[in-house]
Structures are given as structure tokens and as C-alpha cells.
Enzyme design. Structure first.
Site, short mmCIF file in Angstrom:
data_model
loop_
_atom_site.label_atom_id
_atom_site.label_comp_id
_atom_site.label_asym_id
_atom_site.label_seq_id
_atom_site.Cartn_x
_atom_site.Cartn_y
_atom_site.Cartn_z
N SER A 83 36.39 18.88 55.77
CA SER A 83 37.51 19.08 56.70
C SER A 83 38.85 19.24 55.97
O SER A 83 39.10 18.59 54.95
CB SER A 83 37.59 17.86 57.62
OG SER A 83 38.83 17.83 58.30
N GLU B 49 41.38 17.89 56.89
CA GLU B 49 42.02 16.57 56.91
C GLU B 49 42.03 15.93 55.52
O GLU B 49 42.87 15.08 55.22
CB GLU B 49 41.29 15.64 57.88
CG GLU B 49 41.61 15.86 59.33
CD GLU B 49 43.04 15.48 59.69
OE1 GLU B 49 43.39 14.31 59.53
OE2 GLU B 49 43.80 16.35 60.12
N TYR C 170 38.85 8.57 58.74
CA TYR C 170 38.04 9.78 58.93
C TYR C 170 38.11 10.67 57.69
O TYR C 170 37.08 11.10 57.15
CB TYR C 170 38.55 10.55 60.17
CG TYR C 170 37.98 11.95 60.27
CD1 TYR C 170 36.69 12.16 60.76
CD2 TYR C 170 38.72 13.06 59.85
CE1 TYR C 170 36.16 13.45 60.84
CE2 TYR C 170 38.19 14.35 59.93
CZ TYR C 170 36.92 14.54 60.42
OH TYR C 170 36.39 15.81 60.49
P1 NAP Z 1 32.25 16.83 67.81
O1 NAP Z 1 32.36 17.78 68.92
O2 NAP Z 1 33.00 15.54 67.87
O3 NAP Z 1 30.69 16.51 67.59
C1 NAP Z 1 30.27 15.45 66.78
C2 NAP Z 1 28.76 15.32 66.87
O4 NAP Z 1 28.35 14.21 66.05
C3 NAP Z 1 28.23 15.04 68.28
O5 NAP Z 1 27.00 15.70 68.43
C4 NAP Z 1 27.98 13.52 68.23
O6 NAP Z 1 27.00 13.08 69.13
C5 NAP Z 1 27.48 13.38 66.80
N1 NAP Z 1 27.54 12.01 66.27
C6 NAP Z 1 28.61 11.18 66.23
N2 NAP Z 1 28.28 10.03 65.65
C7 NAP Z 1 26.96 10.11 65.32
C8 NAP Z 1 26.02 9.25 64.72
N3 NAP Z 1 26.36 8.02 64.30
N4 NAP Z 1 24.75 9.68 64.56
C9 NAP Z 1 24.38 10.90 64.98
N5 NAP Z 1 25.22 11.77 65.57
C10 NAP Z 1 26.50 11.37 65.74
O7 NAP Z 1 32.68 17.52 66.42
P2 NAP Z 1 32.80 19.09 66.09
O8 NAP Z 1 34.17 19.54 66.43
O9 NAP Z 1 31.63 19.80 66.62
O10 NAP Z 1 32.75 19.05 64.50
C11 NAP Z 1 31.50 19.16 63.79
C12 NAP Z 1 31.67 18.58 62.40
O11 NAP Z 1 32.68 19.31 61.71
C13 NAP Z 1 32.12 17.13 62.36
O12 NAP Z 1 31.51 16.53 61.24
C14 NAP Z 1 33.62 17.21 62.17
O13 NAP Z 1 34.08 16.03 61.54
C15 NAP Z 1 33.71 18.42 61.26
N6 NAP Z 1 34.94 19.19 61.36
C16 NAP Z 1 35.39 19.61 62.56
C17 NAP Z 1 36.52 20.40 62.62
C18 NAP Z 1 37.05 20.92 63.93
O14 NAP Z 1 38.21 21.37 63.97
N7 NAP Z 1 36.25 20.93 65.00
C19 NAP Z 1 37.20 20.77 61.43
C20 NAP Z 1 36.67 20.32 60.22
C21 NAP Z 1 35.54 19.55 60.18
P3 NAP Z 1 27.37 12.68 70.67
O15 NAP Z 1 27.45 13.99 71.41
O16 NAP Z 1 26.22 11.84 71.06
O17 NAP Z 1 28.68 11.97 70.62
O1 F7E Z 2 45.21 16.43 66.68
C1 F7E Z 2 48.74 15.74 67.44
C2 F7E Z 2 48.02 14.80 66.48
O2 F7E Z 2 43.19 15.25 67.55
C3 F7E Z 2 45.98 17.51 66.21
C4 F7E Z 2 39.29 17.11 64.25
O3 F7E Z 2 38.40 18.11 64.66
O4 F7E Z 2 40.69 18.70 63.14
C5 F7E Z 2 40.68 17.69 64.13
O5 F7E Z 2 41.57 16.65 63.78
C6 F7E Z 2 47.42 17.10 66.09
C7 F7E Z 2 47.64 15.76 65.37
O6 F7E Z 2 42.95 17.06 65.79
C8 F7E Z 2 48.32 14.40 70.78
O7 F7E Z 2 48.89 13.73 66.08
C9 F7E Z 2 49.95 15.17 69.56
O8 F7E Z 2 48.70 15.90 64.48
O9 F7E Z 2 43.51 17.69 68.08
P1 F7E Z 2 43.68 16.58 67.13
P2 F7E Z 2 43.10 16.63 64.27
O10 F7E Z 2 43.60 15.25 64.10
O11 F7E Z 2 43.86 17.71 63.58
C10 F7E Z 2 40.31 18.28 61.82
C11 F7E Z 2 40.33 19.48 60.91
C12 F7E Z 2 39.04 17.53 61.80
O12 F7E Z 2 38.30 17.56 60.82
C13 F7E Z 2 38.82 16.55 62.91
O13 F7E Z 2 37.43 16.25 63.03
O14 F7E Z 2 47.95 16.91 67.41
N1 F7E Z 2 48.82 15.25 68.82
N2 F7E Z 2 49.67 14.65 70.77
C14 F7E Z 2 47.79 14.79 69.55
N3 F7E Z 2 46.48 14.69 69.25
C15 F7E Z 2 45.65 14.20 70.24
N4 F7E Z 2 44.31 14.14 69.98
N5 F7E Z 2 46.14 13.81 71.46
C16 F7E Z 2 47.47 13.88 71.78
O15 F7E Z 2 47.87 13.50 72.88
#
Ligand code: NAP
Ligand code: F7E
Length: 342
Positions: free
Chosen positions: A129, A131, A153
Site C-alpha cells: 500500500s 500508506e 496498518y
Molecule cells: P476491503 O474491502 O477492506 O477487504 C478486505 C478483505 O479482507 C475482506 O474480504 C475481509 O473479509 C478480509 N479480511 C479482513 N480480516 C481478515 C482476516 N483476519 N482473515 C481473513 N480475511 C480477512 O479491502 P480492499 O479495498 O479490497 O483492499 C484489498 C487489499 O489491498 C487489502 O489488503 C488492503 O489493505 C490493500 N490495499 C487497498 C487499497 C485500496 O485503496 N483499496 C490500496 C492499497 C492496498 P470480510 O469481508 O469478512 O470483512
Molecule cells: O481516508 C481523510 C482521512 O479512510 C482518506 C485504505 O484502502 O487507502 C485507504 O486508506 C483520507 C484520510 O483511506 C474522513 O483522514 C477525512 O486522510 O478513505 P480513507 P486511507 O486512509 O487513505 C490506502 C492506500 C490503503 O492501503 C488503505 O487500506 O480521508 N478523511 N474525513 C476521512 N477518512 C474517513 N475514512 N472518514 C472520514 O470521515
């Protein structure tokens, strides 16, 4: 037929990746967690279409149960493993740091160990990520940029990223890290900021919500469309050599800009509805993320296809359909809105 094994198949990326692989003719095995309510809503259409012919097979497992993962890998013997599962909410990781760390680290090492001991030909994708970079400068970030994690995270993702590299270098395992910047969609979890905004804007537009309460509006993210990014994951697994690749759009927008763009689509003025609350600020913020995906573009032929404006439009339009249905249910007394307090 190639066989893929996906952890986190019920999540946003799990849905798009399994759809993509099934359409390519893969047999897809995915892990789901036992829950007191059904948690497969995103993949229900795929289950309906593909499970009858055993092209999509689901297994109960958990990243914390390494024995179940090892048994599954040895029985299925997949060609490709995509480790997508994680407690992926950054703010929640400050409240549940131990669980986030265990899930983020143990799953990757357990899967890599299974590959090492069972079949070193199995390819491994780790969901790394943006992050991990920490976002304290306005520079473009690439595979060469240093990590500076700011949350439990992000720290767990740095471990999984490094252990994937260590297994690649030590045991000649095909392990890749996809360093993905934020990617969103109508299937995004509703507590991530983009979906929280598009859900609220749509409900406000049909008259069933009155305000949208957010945290830091100045945070800036490189937001792409999840459907584009899963293709990049697959391309990484088809490359001749395993490596690490950034997927990003090369544009960064503030939360405020996302809000304004979303309200513009429904012809409303955001300043009439948006307020901020300390509740949504984090103990440590990632201020600015902007990714450089040149390496993926040159080596994988990958390109983001969806612009920022298109992404916001896709999400608002999809949520408008949901809001209209909710509005009917409210009128019929079948649904009580609680979202103004969330
Ligand atoms: P998501 O929608 O939050 O999905 C997370 C998945 O992980 C869900 O299927 C969840 O199951 C499962 N999970 C959580 N804890 C678990 C555990 N202990 N054992 C088995 N399964 C578990 O995340 P996503 O957006 O699809 O992201 C996919 C991956 O890419 C994640 O690893 C995330 O950290 C990474 N990532 C995401 C982004 C982004 O912007 N979306 C960017 C960079 C990296 P349940 O449905 O049962 O909760
Ligand atoms: O926040 C700000 C918050 O929770 C984005 C995950 O998929 O992307 C995701 O992480 C920004 C942050 O995503 C609210 O403070 C303001 O600066 O949508 P987010 P994230 O933290 O960027 C990365 C790449 C991953 O890997 C992660 O798994 O938005 N923000 N107001 C807020 N965020 C939330 N959630 N809610 C608010 O009300």
C-alpha cells in the site's frame, strides 16, 4: 484452466479481481470468514454465475489460522495466490492495533511458508500500500521511495512487503508486491472517505440525509478506479520476473475537491451540507500521496483508464440508485435512516 487462490475475496478488490479472473477462464478459490451474518454480498452475482460449475469455490478460513491456510494451499495447489485480506481501515488500525498487525503480518508469512514447503512454483501477490510511504512531502512516490509508516496498518504492510521480498530473494519464490495507491469504486466499503461522501451526497440529493460530517478535508490522495487496478495485479503475476510495482494515476486531489466534485454532479453546493468533527481526525495523518506508475506502464503495459472526474461520477450515479430505493423503503416504513448520526 489456471487456478487462483484469493484471500479477502469478499472485499472490494476481491470482487473485482475474482470477476476479472473468472472472465479469463480461471478457477477461483477464495477464503471467507465465518460471520453471524452473510458477508458475501459483493460477490453474490459471481457466486450465482460461476459456482454451479465449480469455477468459483469458497472456503472458510482466517489469516490468523495458518493451519487452515496451509491445508487449503496443499489441497488446491493453485498457480497463483493473491493475498488481499487485511484489516484495511487506517483509522480503525489505531483502535485495533494488535488485530490489524496480526492480520497484516501473519497471513503473508503463513502463505509464503506454505509455498516454500509445498510447491515453490506457486506465484504470490502481496497487497502492499501507498500508506507505507507516510505522505509527509508533496513528492511523487515510486518503488524507490523510502517507507515511513504512520499507522499500525501501514507498519503491518511494511512487514508483509519486506517478507515477500525476503522470500523472493532467499528461496527463489515468485513473490510480487503491488504498491497500490488508493483505489475506489461503487463496491468500496462505506466508511472509507470516498464512498462515505458519495453515499451521503446521493442521500442528500433525494432528501433522506441532511448533513455530511467528515474529518481532515485537506488530506490529498491519488485516487484511481479499483477495476483498473486488479488488471495491474494480474499483469504483475504474468511478468517474466517477480518484482515490486506502483499502481497510481499520477494525480492527487484533496478530500475537499472530492466532496465538491460529488456535490456538483447532483447540482448542490457542498458548503450547505458539509461539517467537520474531531471524531474523524486520526492520531497521525498521511497528508499527501501522489504515485508514479511509470515502471508498471513501461514493464507491464498497465495504464489507469478512469479519470478522477469519471470515478466520482461512477460512484455518485451508482449510489443515487441505492438512495432512490432507500427513499421508497423509508416512505413505506420499512427502513429507518440512521446515517445522520454516523
Ligand atoms: P476491503 O474491502 O477492506 O477487504 C478486505 C478483505 O479482507 C475482506 O474480504 C475481509 O473479509 C478480509 N479480511 C479482513 N480480516 C481478515 C482476516 N483476519 N482473515 C481473513 N480475511 C480477512 O479491502 P480492499 O479495498 O479490497 O483492499 C484489498 C487489499 O489491498 C487489502 O489488503 C488492503 O489493505 C490493500 N490495499 C487497498 C487499497 C485500496 O485503496 N483499496 C490500496 C492499497 C492496498 P470480510 O469481508 O469478512 O470483512
Ligand atoms: O481516508 C481523510 C482521512 O479512510 C482518506 C485504505 O484502502 O487507502 C485507504 O486508506 C483520507 C484520510 O483511506 C474522513 O483522514 C477525512 O486522510 O478513505 P480513507 P486511507 O486512509 O487513505 C490506502 C492506500 C490503503 O492501503 C488503505 O487500506 O480521508 N478523511 N474525513 C476521512 N477518512 C474517513 N475514512 N472518514 C472520514 O470521515
Amino acid at each position: 484452466m489456471p487456478i487462483a487462490f484469493i484471500t479477502g475475496i469478499t472485499g472490494q478488490d476481491g470482487y473485482y479481481l475474482s470477476k476479472f479472473l473468472l472472465e479469463k477462464g480461471y478457477v477461483v478459490h477464495g477464503t471467507i470468514r465465518r460471520s453471524s451474518t452473510f458477508n458475501t454480498s459483493r460477490i453474490e452475482p459471481l457466486i450465482a454465475k460461476y459456482s454451479k460449475e465449480d469455477n468459483l469455490i469458497l472456503h472458510y478460513s482466517d489469516l490468523l489460522d495458518s493451519s487452515s491456510l496451509s491445508t487449503l494451499i496443499s489441497t488446491i495447489n493453485p498457480d497463483e495466490i493473491y493475498n488481499l485480506a487485511a484489516q484495511s481501515h487506517v483509522a480503525v488500525s489505531f483502535n485495533n492495533p494488535v488485530f490489524t498487525t496480526q492480520t497484516g503480518t501473519l497471513g503473508s508469512i503463513a502463505l509464503l511458508e506454505s509455498i516454500r514447503s509445498l510447491n515453490k512454483k506457486i506465484k504470490f501477490y502481496q497487497a502492499s500500500s501507498s500508506e507505507m510511504f507516510g505522505g509527509k512531502s508533496n513528492e511523487m512516490l515510486s518503488e524507490a521511495s523510502p517507507f515511513d509508516p504512520r499507522s499500525p496498518y501501514a507498519a503491518s504492510k511494511v512487514f508483509a512487503h519486506n517478507i515477500t521480498k525476503i522470500y523472493r530473494d532467499s528461496y527463489d519464490i515468485f513473490g510480487v508486491n503491488g504498491i497500490l495507491f488508493n483505489h475506489e469504486s461503487p463496491h468500496r466499503g462505506e466508511t472509507f472517505v470516498t464512498r462515505k461522501i458519495t453515499r451521503a451526497v446521493s442521500r442528500i440529493s433525494v432528501g433522506i440525509q441532511s448533513k455530511l460530517t467528515l474529518g481532515n478535508l485537506d488530506a490529498s490522495r491519488d485516487w484511481g478506479f479499483a477495476g483498473d487496478y486488479v488488471e495491474g495485479m494480474w499483469l504483475m503475476m504474468q511478468h517474466e520476473n517477480p518484482d515490486d510495482w506502483v499502481l497510481a494515476t499520477g494525480e492527487s486531489h484533496t478530500v475537499k475537491e472530492f466532496v465538491e466534485e460529488a456535490f456538483k454532479i447532483v447540482n448542490l453546493n457542498s458548503s450547505d451540507y458539509v461539517e467537520t468533527s474531531e471524531k474523524y481526525f486520526r492520531p497521525n495523518e498521511v497528508d499527501f500521496l501522489l504515485g508514479d506508475s511509470q515502471k508498471a506502464q513501461n514493464e507491464l503495459g498497465w495504464k489507469p483508464k478512469t479519470s478522477f472526474k469519471e470515478l466520482v461520477k461512477i460512484m455518485v450515479e451508482s449510489d443515487l440508485e441505492l438512495a432512490k430505493r432507500e427513499s421508497v423503503l423509508i416512505k413505506e416504513g420499512l427502513l429507518s435512516p440512521t446515517w445522520d448520526n454516523s
